[in-house]
Design a protein around this motif. Structure first.
Motif, PDB file in Angstrom:
ATOM      1  N   VAL A 128       3.442  12.299  -9.622  1.00  0.00           N
ATOM      2  CA  VAL A 128       3.953  13.168 -10.328  1.00  0.00           C
ATOM      3  C   VAL A 128       3.301  14.526 -10.364  1.00  0.00           C
ATOM      4  CG1 VAL A 128       2.375  12.453 -12.275  1.00  0.00           C
ATOM      5  CG2 VAL A 128       4.240  13.687 -13.162  1.00  0.00           C
ATOM      6  N   SER A 129       3.972  15.377  -9.954  1.00  0.00           N
ATOM      7  CA  SER A 129       3.534  17.054  -9.324  1.00  0.00           C
ATOM      8  C   SER A 129       4.548  17.981  -9.737  1.00  0.00           C
ATOM      9  CB  SER A 129       2.977  16.694  -7.933  1.00  0.00           C
ATOM     10  OG  SER A 129       4.112  16.653  -7.052  1.00  0.00           O
ATOM     11  N   GLY A 130       4.010  19.126  -9.175  1.00  0.00           N
ATOM     12  CA  GLY A 130       5.255  20.287  -9.303  1.00  0.00           C
ATOM     13  C   GLY A 130       6.383  20.098  -8.693  1.00  0.00           C
ATOM     14  N   GLY A 131       6.496  19.279  -7.301  1.00  0.00           N
ATOM     15  CA  GLY A 131       7.422  18.911  -6.540  1.00  0.00           C
ATOM     16  C   GLY A 131       8.294  17.599  -6.523  1.00  0.00           C
ATOM     17  N   HIS A 132       7.580  16.592  -7.200  1.00  0.00           N
ATOM     18  CA  HIS A 132       7.984  15.319  -7.148  1.00  0.00           C
ATOM     19  C   HIS A 132       7.557  14.436  -8.554  1.00  0.00           C
ATOM     20  CE1 HIS A 132       7.170  16.526  -2.817  1.00  0.00           C
ATOM     21  NE2 HIS A 132       8.302  15.624  -2.655  1.00  0.00           N
ATOM     22  N   THR A 133       8.356  13.738  -9.029  1.00  0.00           N
ATOM     23  CA  THR A 133       8.016  12.808  -9.928  1.00  0.00           C
ATOM     24  C   THR A 133       8.973  11.617  -9.352  1.00  0.00           C
ATOM     25  OG1 THR A 133       8.111  14.499 -11.686  1.00  0.00           O
ATOM     26  CG2 THR A 133       8.253  12.024 -12.255  1.00  0.00           C
ATOM     27  N   MET A 134       8.082  10.596  -9.027  1.00  0.00           N
ATOM     28  CA  MET A 134       8.721   9.291  -8.731  1.00  0.00           C
ATOM     29  C   MET A 134       7.779   7.784  -8.951  1.00  0.00           C
ATOM     30  SD  MET A 134       7.849   9.256  -4.503  1.00  0.00           S
ATOM     31  CE  MET A 134       8.754  11.034  -4.154  1.00  0.00           C
ATOM     32  N   LEU A 135       8.512   6.779  -9.139  1.00  0.00           N
ATOM     33  CA  LEU A 135       7.825   5.500  -9.446  1.00  0.00           C
ATOM     34  C   LEU A 135       8.074   4.634  -8.020  1.00  0.00           C
ATOM     35  CD1 LEU A 135       8.662   4.890 -13.100  1.00  0.00           C
ATOM     36  CD2 LEU A 135       6.604   4.805 -12.366  1.00  0.00           C
ATOM     37  N   VAL A 136       6.992   4.297  -7.748  1.00  0.00           N
ATOM     38  CA  VAL A 136       7.106   3.463  -6.494  1.00  0.00           C
ATOM     39  C   VAL A 136       6.127   2.081  -6.571  1.00  0.00           C
ATOM     40  CG1 VAL A 136       6.155   3.624  -3.966  1.00  0.00           C
ATOM     41  CG2 VAL A 136       7.000   5.718  -5.175  1.00  0.00           C
ATOM     42  N   ARG A 137       6.926   0.912  -6.152  1.00  0.00           N
ATOM     43  CA  ARG A 137       6.104  -0.369  -6.130  1.00  0.00           C
ATOM     44  C   ARG A 137       5.472  -0.116  -4.488  1.00  0.00           C
ATOM     45  NH1 ARG A 137       6.712  -6.132  -7.485  1.00  0.00           N
ATOM     46  NH2 ARG A 137       5.470  -7.164  -5.728  1.00  0.00           N
ATOM     47  N   VAL A 138       3.925  -0.532  -4.755  1.00  0.00           N
ATOM     48  CA  VAL A 138       3.220  -0.224  -3.384  1.00  0.00           C
ATOM     49  C   VAL A 138       2.440  -1.776  -3.151  1.00  0.00           C
ATOM     50  CG1 VAL A 138       1.466   0.490  -2.402  1.00  0.00           C
ATOM     51  CG2 VAL A 138       2.461   1.940  -4.035  1.00  0.00           C
ATOM     52  N   ASP A 139       3.051  -2.491  -2.193  1.00  0.00           N
ATOM     53  CA  ASP A 139       2.652  -3.782  -1.742  1.00  0.00           C
ATOM     54  C   ASP A 139       1.440  -3.676  -0.640  1.00  0.00           C
ATOM     55  OD1 ASP A 139       4.306  -5.849  -3.135  1.00  0.00           O
ATOM     56  OD2 ASP A 139       5.712  -4.543  -2.227  1.00  0.00           O
ATOM     57  N   GLY A 140       1.224  -2.512  -0.062  1.00  0.00           N
ATOM     58  CA  GLY A 140       0.355  -2.219   1.003  1.00  0.00           C
ATOM     59  C   GLY A 140       0.496  -0.797   1.502  1.00  0.00           C
ATOM     60  N   ILE A 141      -0.274  -0.448   2.341  1.00  0.00           N
ATOM     61  CA  ILE A 141      -0.189   0.998   2.930  1.00  0.00           C
ATOM     62  C   ILE A 141       0.996   1.002   3.758  1.00  0.00           C
ATOM     63  CG2 ILE A 141      -1.145   2.579   4.414  1.00  0.00           C
ATOM     64  CD1 ILE A 141      -3.770   1.685   3.345  1.00  0.00           C
ATOM     65  N   GLY A 142       2.144   2.141   3.366  1.00  0.00           N
ATOM     66  CA  GLY A 142       3.225   1.932   4.062  1.00  0.00           C
ATOM     67  C   GLY A 142       4.340   0.986   3.655  1.00  0.00           C
ATOM     68  N   GLU A 143       4.025   0.113   2.605  1.00  0.00           N
ATOM     69  CA  GLU A 143       4.964  -0.980   2.061  1.00  0.00           C
ATOM     70  C   GLU A 143       5.313  -0.440   0.681  1.00  0.00           C
ATOM     71  OE1 GLU A 143       3.944  -5.069   2.611  1.00  0.00           O
ATOM     72  OE2 GLU A 143       2.206  -4.226   3.722  1.00  0.00           O
TER      73      GLU A 143
ATOM     74  N   PRO B  64       9.887  18.932   6.396  1.00  0.00           N
ATOM     75  CA  PRO B  64       9.914  19.380   4.976  1.00  0.00           C
ATOM     76  C   PRO B  64      10.600  18.485   4.004  1.00  0.00           C
ATOM     77  CG  PRO B  64      11.518  20.637   6.149  1.00  0.00           C
ATOM     78  CD  PRO B  64      10.693  19.859   7.237  1.00  0.00           C
ATOM     79  N   ARG B  65      11.687  17.565   4.593  1.00  0.00           N
ATOM     80  CA  ARG B  65      12.110  16.380   3.618  1.00  0.00           C
ATOM     81  C   ARG B  65      11.963  15.088   4.400  1.00  0.00           C
ATOM     82  NH1 ARG B  65      15.324  18.450  -0.275  1.00  0.00           N
ATOM     83  NH2 ARG B  65      16.048  20.700  -0.421  1.00  0.00           N
ATOM     84  N   TRP B  66      11.196  14.189   3.742  1.00  0.00           N
ATOM     85  CA  TRP B  66      10.728  12.971   4.160  1.00  0.00           C
ATOM     86  C   TRP B  66      10.656  12.050   3.366  1.00  0.00           C
ATOM     87  CZ3 TRP B  66       5.439  12.948   7.540  1.00  0.00           C
ATOM     88  CH2 TRP B  66       5.418  11.779   8.026  1.00  0.00           C
ATOM     89  N   PRO B  67      11.611  11.013   3.142  1.00  0.00           N
ATOM     90  CA  PRO B  67      11.377  10.066   1.985  1.00  0.00           C
ATOM     91  C   PRO B  67      10.244   9.116   2.161  1.00  0.00           C
ATOM     92  CG  PRO B  67      13.644  10.422   3.008  1.00  0.00           C
ATOM     93  CD  PRO B  67      12.761  11.057   3.797  1.00  0.00           C
ATOM     94  N   LEU B  68       9.562   8.862   1.094  1.00  0.00           N
ATOM     95  CA  LEU B  68       8.326   8.043   1.381  1.00  0.00           C
ATOM     96  C   LEU B  68       8.644   6.634   1.686  1.00  0.00           C
ATOM     97  CD1 LEU B  68       5.163   7.926   0.558  1.00  0.00           C
ATOM     98  CD2 LEU B  68       5.826   7.254  -1.619  1.00  0.00           C
ATOM     99  N   ASP B  69       9.774   6.218   1.286  1.00  0.00           N
ATOM    100  CA  ASP B  69      10.048   4.708   1.782  1.00  0.00           C
ATOM    101  C   ASP B  69      10.698   4.444   2.969  1.00  0.00           C
ATOM    102  OD1 ASP B  69      12.541   5.829   0.962  1.00  0.00           O
ATOM    103  OD2 ASP B  69      13.151   4.557  -0.253  1.00  0.00           O
ATOM    104  N   THR B  70      10.458   5.571   3.908  1.00  0.00           N
ATOM    105  CA  THR B  70      10.860   5.393   5.174  1.00  0.00           C
ATOM    106  C   THR B  70       9.716   5.265   6.230  1.00  0.00           C
ATOM    107  OG1 THR B  70      10.938   7.708   5.800  1.00  0.00           O
ATOM    108  CG2 THR B  70      13.001   6.834   5.058  1.00  0.00           C
ATOM    109  N   LEU B  71       8.420   5.250   5.672  1.00  0.00           N
ATOM    110  CA  LEU B  71       7.292   5.075   6.340  1.00  0.00           C
ATOM    111  C   LEU B  71       7.039   3.642   6.866  1.00  0.00           C
ATOM    112  CD1 LEU B  71       4.734   7.202   4.494  1.00  0.00           C
ATOM    113  CD2 LEU B  71       5.964   7.859   6.322  1.00  0.00           C
ATOM    114  N   ASP B  72       6.375   3.326   7.921  1.00  0.00           N
ATOM    115  CA  ASP B  72       6.179   2.124   8.508  1.00  0.00           C
ATOM    116  C   ASP B  72       4.870   1.588   7.931  1.00  0.00           C
ATOM    117  OD1 ASP B  72       8.334   2.233  10.371  1.00  0.00           O
ATOM    118  OD2 ASP B  72       7.194   3.210  11.809  1.00  0.00           O
ATOM    119  N   ALA B  73       4.793   0.200   7.760  1.00  0.00           N
ATOM    120  CA  ALA B  73       3.618  -0.378   7.095  1.00  0.00           C
ATOM    121  C   ALA B  73       2.446  -0.285   8.101  1.00  0.00           C
ATOM    122  CB  ALA B  73       4.011  -1.833   6.692  1.00  0.00           C
ATOM    123  N   CYS B  74       1.133  -0.172   7.710  1.00  0.00           N
ATOM    124  CA  CYS B  74       0.138  -0.373   8.589  1.00  0.00           C
ATOM    125  C   CYS B  74      -0.314  -1.833   8.743  1.00  0.00           C
ATOM    126  CB  CYS B  74      -0.988   0.560   7.786  1.00  0.00           C
ATOM    127  SG  CYS B  74      -0.890   2.221   7.836  1.00  0.00           S
TER     128      CYS B  74
END
Length: 337
Positions: free
Chosen positions: A135-150, A327-337
């Motif tokens: 939650v910030s000035g540019g983003h508000t989102m809820l994310v399930r996090v199962d690991g780094i990049g997941e 500048p636009r980069w969806p978080l859920d497109t990242l690869d898992a570590c």
């Protein structure tokens, strides 16, 4: 392993050095508030120019403060997105050029992954899996996090982010930029119950957010009420209470939906005391716990980029000479570590 982190996604220049064993060795943050205050918001061109002026001197400062030379570094991490493209390009070009000159890997970092992992800089570290509220000035989102990049995106704002709504409402109340923290301070003198504002999108299923209508409701209330300091404080209180309640309701839904009890909050608005208190109540009732970074690491900073870059570097991520800003980069497109 030791890495330099560079953050230049918007209006703050953050530089830090993170050591895998020692933790944060040094960090510096330069805020451009004074540069943009006369305009009531961030001017992208001015932001980019200020990053050009400040990034290299701050890098020299953190190296000197940590008693290190470039030969002591194993990588350079920089924010590659999302953010203002000009500001991002400053950090990308400096980070990549230094890495090339020093013959060490360059690591592009997702800005929101940096925020999401910022609580890992504290002594009390959340274990995976957990739900994260970014939650910030540019983003508000809820994310399930199962690991780094997941990451699984559960919900996000369909219009104004929470921090953006804070700043815009503060401007309606005649407060100086950046208004969010000033509005929160004003709300401390507000009277509970005088005004009742809506909790947007909480009367329907789902985990998305919308704060534009709440901002309009607040503007209409300001227009029809008197301009006394107490009235403004009461409006600030009601507005903040509505935002905090909305975020808390959605966080509870997300935890229940995912059958999890650990909640992470990060981003500039996560420093809000009222929000922290409300989310602690929510997680306590669920038998869980809320985790957040110290206030200095809630806003944009180099330490979170260095930490995230360290995790990416350990998994083999590095950039070639054809780096780019995203500048636009969806978080859920990242690869898992």
């Amino acid at each position: 392993m030791r890495i330099l982190g560079i953050e230049t996604s918007c209006d703050e220049t953050g530089i830090a050095i993170y050591d895998e064993e020692q933790g944060i060795m040094s960090h510096r943050l330069y805020s451009q508030i004074a540069v943009h205050a006369d305009y009531g918001g961030v001017v992208p061109e001015l932001a980019s120019r200020d990053h050009v002026r400040k990034t290299i001197p701050l890098i020299k400062e953190v190296l000197a403060d940590a008693g290190l030379t470039p030969k002591d570094l194993d990588g350079v991490a920089y924010t590659a997105g999302p953010g203002l493209v000009g500001a991002l390009l400053v950090g990308c070009s400096i980070g990549r050029s230094l890495a090339y000159g020093w013959n060490i890997p360059a690591v592009p970092v997702h800005h929101m992954e940096g925020h999401l992992l910022a609580p890992m800089l504290e002594d009390d570290v959340p274990e995976f899996p957990f739900v994260a509220l970014l939650v910030s000035g540019g983003h508000t989102m809820l994310v399930r996090v199962d690991g780094i990049g997941e990451y699984e995106l559960l919900g996000e704002s369909v219009d104004d982010a929470a921090g953006e709504a804070f700043d815009k409402t503060a401007k309606l109340l005649g407060l100086d930029y950046p208004g969010g923290p000033v509005l929160a301070k004003m709300a401390e003198d507000g009277t509970a119950g005088r005004f009742k504002f809506p909790r947007p999108m909480t009367d329907r299923p789902g985990l998305d957010f919308s704060f534009s209508g709440l901002k309009t409701f607040t503007a209409n209330t300001i227009a029809k009420e008197d301009n006394s300091p107490q009235t403004h404080a009461d409006i600030a209180y009601a507005f903040q209470e509505a935002v905090v309640d909305t975020l808390a309701i959605k966080c509870r839904r997300a935890l229940e939906q995912c059958d999890l009890k650990r909640l992470v909050i990060a981003g500039g608005v996560s420093a809000n005391t009222s929000l922290r208190e409300k989310l602690e109540v929510v997680t306590d009732k669920l038998g869980g716990k809320v985790f957040y970074p110290r206030p200095e690491f809630c806003t944009d900073n180099g330490a979170m980029i260095a930490y995230a870059g360290m995790q990416r570097l350990k998994s083999g991520v590095s950039a070639d000479l054809t780096f780019k800003a995203t500048p636009r980069w969806p978080l859920d497109t990242l690869d898992a570590c």
